[in-house]
Write a protein that holds these residues in place. Structure first.
Motif, PDB file in Angstrom:
ATOM      1  N   ALA A  97       0.844  -1.194   0.000  1.00  0.00           N
ATOM      2  CA  ALA A  97       0.000   0.000   0.000  1.00  0.00           C
ATOM      3  C   ALA A  97       0.877   1.241   0.000  1.00  0.00           C
ATOM      4  O   ALA A  97       1.933   1.260   0.639  1.00  0.00           O
ATOM      5  CB  ALA A  97      -0.893  -0.004   1.229  1.00  0.00           C
ATOM      6  N   PRO A  98       0.477   2.293  -0.696  1.00  0.00           N
ATOM      7  CA  PRO A  98       1.293   3.514  -0.691  1.00  0.00           C
ATOM      8  C   PRO A  98       1.251   4.162   0.699  1.00  0.00           C
ATOM      9  O   PRO A  98       0.280   4.050   1.428  1.00  0.00           O
ATOM     10  CB  PRO A  98       0.608   4.412  -1.728  1.00  0.00           C
ATOM     11  N   GLU A  99       2.352   4.822   1.055  1.00  0.00           N
ATOM     12  CA  GLU A  99       2.423   5.474   2.358  1.00  0.00           C
ATOM     13  C   GLU A  99       1.537   6.712   2.357  1.00  0.00           C
ATOM     14  O   GLU A  99       1.510   7.458   1.384  1.00  0.00           O
ATOM     15  CB  GLU A  99       3.860   5.887   2.659  1.00  0.00           C
ATOM     16  N   PRO A 100       0.825   6.946   3.459  1.00  0.00           N
ATOM     17  CA  PRO A 100       0.029   8.173   3.537  1.00  0.00           C
ATOM     18  C   PRO A 100       0.947   9.383   3.656  1.00  0.00           C
ATOM     19  O   PRO A 100       2.088   9.260   4.105  1.00  0.00           O
ATOM     20  CB  PRO A 100      -0.812   7.974   4.798  1.00  0.00           C
ATOM     21  N   PRO A 101       0.474  10.550   3.272  1.00  0.00           N
ATOM     22  CA  PRO A 101       1.358  11.731   3.292  1.00  0.00           C
ATOM     23  C   PRO A 101       1.823  12.114   4.690  1.00  0.00           C
ATOM     24  O   PRO A 101       2.861  12.734   4.851  1.00  0.00           O
ATOM     25  CB  PRO A 101       0.503  12.844   2.691  1.00  0.00           C
ATOM     26  N   TRP A 102       1.087  11.763   5.720  1.00  0.00           N
ATOM     27  CA  TRP A 102       1.491  12.155   7.073  1.00  0.00           C
ATOM     28  C   TRP A 102       2.516  11.205   7.688  1.00  0.00           C
ATOM     29  O   TRP A 102       2.977  11.438   8.796  1.00  0.00           O
ATOM     30  CB  TRP A 102       0.270  12.258   7.979  1.00  0.00           C
ATOM     31  N   SER A 149       5.546  10.816   6.884  1.00  0.00           N
ATOM     32  CA  SER A 149       6.886  11.412   6.953  1.00  0.00           C
ATOM     33  C   SER A 149       6.959  12.560   7.962  1.00  0.00           C
ATOM     34  O   SER A 149       8.029  13.124   8.155  1.00  0.00           O
ATOM     35  CB  SER A 149       7.285  11.932   5.569  1.00  0.00           C
ATOM     36  N   PHE A 150       5.845  12.898   8.621  1.00  0.00           N
ATOM     37  CA  PHE A 150       5.872  13.979   9.595  1.00  0.00           C
ATOM     38  C   PHE A 150       6.626  13.524  10.843  1.00  0.00           C
ATOM     39  O   PHE A 150       6.536  12.357  11.241  1.00  0.00           O
ATOM     40  CB  PHE A 150       4.460  14.398   9.995  1.00  0.00           C
ATOM     41  N   PRO A 151       7.349  14.422  11.516  1.00  0.00           N
ATOM     42  CA  PRO A 151       8.078  14.019  12.734  1.00  0.00           C
ATOM     43  C   PRO A 151       7.110  13.775  13.885  1.00  0.00           C
ATOM     44  O   PRO A 151       6.033  14.359  13.954  1.00  0.00           O
ATOM     45  CB  PRO A 151       8.990  15.223  13.019  1.00  0.00           C
ATOM     46  N   GLU A 152       7.503  12.919  14.790  1.00  0.00           N
ATOM     47  CA  GLU A 152       6.698  12.584  15.969  1.00  0.00           C
ATOM     48  C   GLU A 152       6.819  13.721  16.985  1.00  0.00           C
ATOM     49  O   GLU A 152       7.912  14.137  17.330  1.00  0.00           O
ATOM     50  CB  GLU A 152       7.193  11.281  16.580  1.00  0.00           C
ATOM     51  N   VAL A 153       5.680  14.214  17.461  1.00  0.00           N
ATOM     52  CA  VAL A 153       5.670  15.304  18.437  1.00  0.00           C
ATOM     53  C   VAL A 153       5.363  14.692  19.812  1.00  0.00           C
ATOM     54  O   VAL A 153       4.369  13.970  19.953  1.00  0.00           O
ATOM     55  CB  VAL A 153       4.597  16.357  18.073  1.00  0.00           C
ATOM     56  N   PRO A 154       6.196  14.965  20.818  1.00  0.00           N
ATOM     57  CA  PRO A 154       5.918  14.386  22.137  1.00  0.00           C
ATOM     58  C   PRO A 154       4.666  15.015  22.751  1.00  0.00           C
ATOM     59  O   PRO A 154       4.343  16.171  22.499  1.00  0.00           O
ATOM     60  CB  PRO A 154       7.167  14.730  22.953  1.00  0.00           C
ATOM     61  N   ARG A 155       3.950  14.238  23.551  1.00  0.00           N
ATOM     62  CA  ARG A 155       2.731  14.712  24.215  1.00  0.00           C
ATOM     63  C   ARG A 155       3.095  15.687  25.314  1.00  0.00           C
ATOM     64  O   ARG A 155       4.031  15.468  26.071  1.00  0.00           O
ATOM     65  CB  ARG A 155       1.984  13.548  24.835  1.00  0.00           C
ATOM     66  N   ALA A 156       2.312  16.758  25.426  1.00  0.00           N
ATOM     67  CA  ALA A 156       2.546  17.744  26.479  1.00  0.00           C
ATOM     68  C   ALA A 156       1.900  17.251  27.770  1.00  0.00           C
ATOM     69  O   ALA A 156       0.801  16.708  27.762  1.00  0.00           O
ATOM     70  CB  ALA A 156       1.950  19.077  26.074  1.00  0.00           C
TER      71      ALA A 156
END
Length: 196
Positions: free
Chosen positions: A33-38, A40-47
């Motif tokens: 399956a093709p990768e979704p566009p999101w 490649s977004f970096p992982e943001v830590p939870r506040a």
């Protein structure tokens, strides 16, 4: 009669059909399956939320934007005295306040079923004053037509009997003049009475 195909022809057709399904399944299962566009977004830590630690002064004044104490009691309201402006001041929309007052006038008072229809969120503690029943022999024809429980053919039958024969004597006589459904038979006796 038409000619029947040989049995082995039908077997070959079914075998070809299932072979085509097998090839289709293998071809689709090997594709990724093709990768979704999101992806490649970096992982943001939870506040992490922490309660503010400044000292709280219990004696300070409450500002208007702060929440009021929750020990506030609900308003007690008499259902037969509220007006449209008062209901509007309590936050009811115009159409709802006018509808409540209009229905109260049409029914001749308010009972718990009418309050449940208009105040479905139980905003107030209602004091219900049951409507005072009206005498069937002395009520005007216009008041009959205005009341939601009476239908036109029933009003005509009762009025014709009262004006041409005599005053009504009991409920059996009223219900014999025109057809009434079971809800009307129960509810009408709450709002009207037969005077002697």
């Amino acid at each position: 009669m038409g000619r029947q195909p040989k049995p082995w022809v039908a077997d070959i057709v079914w075998a070809g059909f299932f072979l085509a399904l097998f090839i289709y399944y293998k071809w689709h299962s090997n594709q990724t399956a093709p990768e979704p566009p999101w992806a490649s977004f970096p992982e943001v830590p939870r506040a992490e939320f922490t309660e503010p630690q400044w000292p709280r002064d219990q004696k300070r004044e409450r500002r208007p934007y702060e929440s009021q104490p929750s020990d506030r009691t609900r308003a007690v309201v008499a259902s037969d005295t509220v007006t449209v402006p008062w209901l509007r001041s309590q936050g009811w929309p115009q159409w709802k306040a006018e509808g409540f007052v209009r229905d109260r006038e049409r029914w001749g008072g308010v009972d718990s079923a009418l309050c449940a229809q208009w105040d479905n969120r139980s905003e107030f503690d209602w004091i219900l004053h049951p409507p005072s029943p009206l005498d069937l022999n002395s009520i005007s024809e216009d008041a009959f037509y205005a009341h939601p429980l009476w239908r036109a053919h029933q009003v005509r039958a009762v009025h014709r009997f009262r004006s041409r024969v005599r005053p009504l004597r009991n409920w059996d006589e009223v219900f014999a003049l025109a057809p009434f459904d079971s809800v009307q038979r129960v509810q009408i006796t709450n709002y009207f009475y037969v005077g002697k």
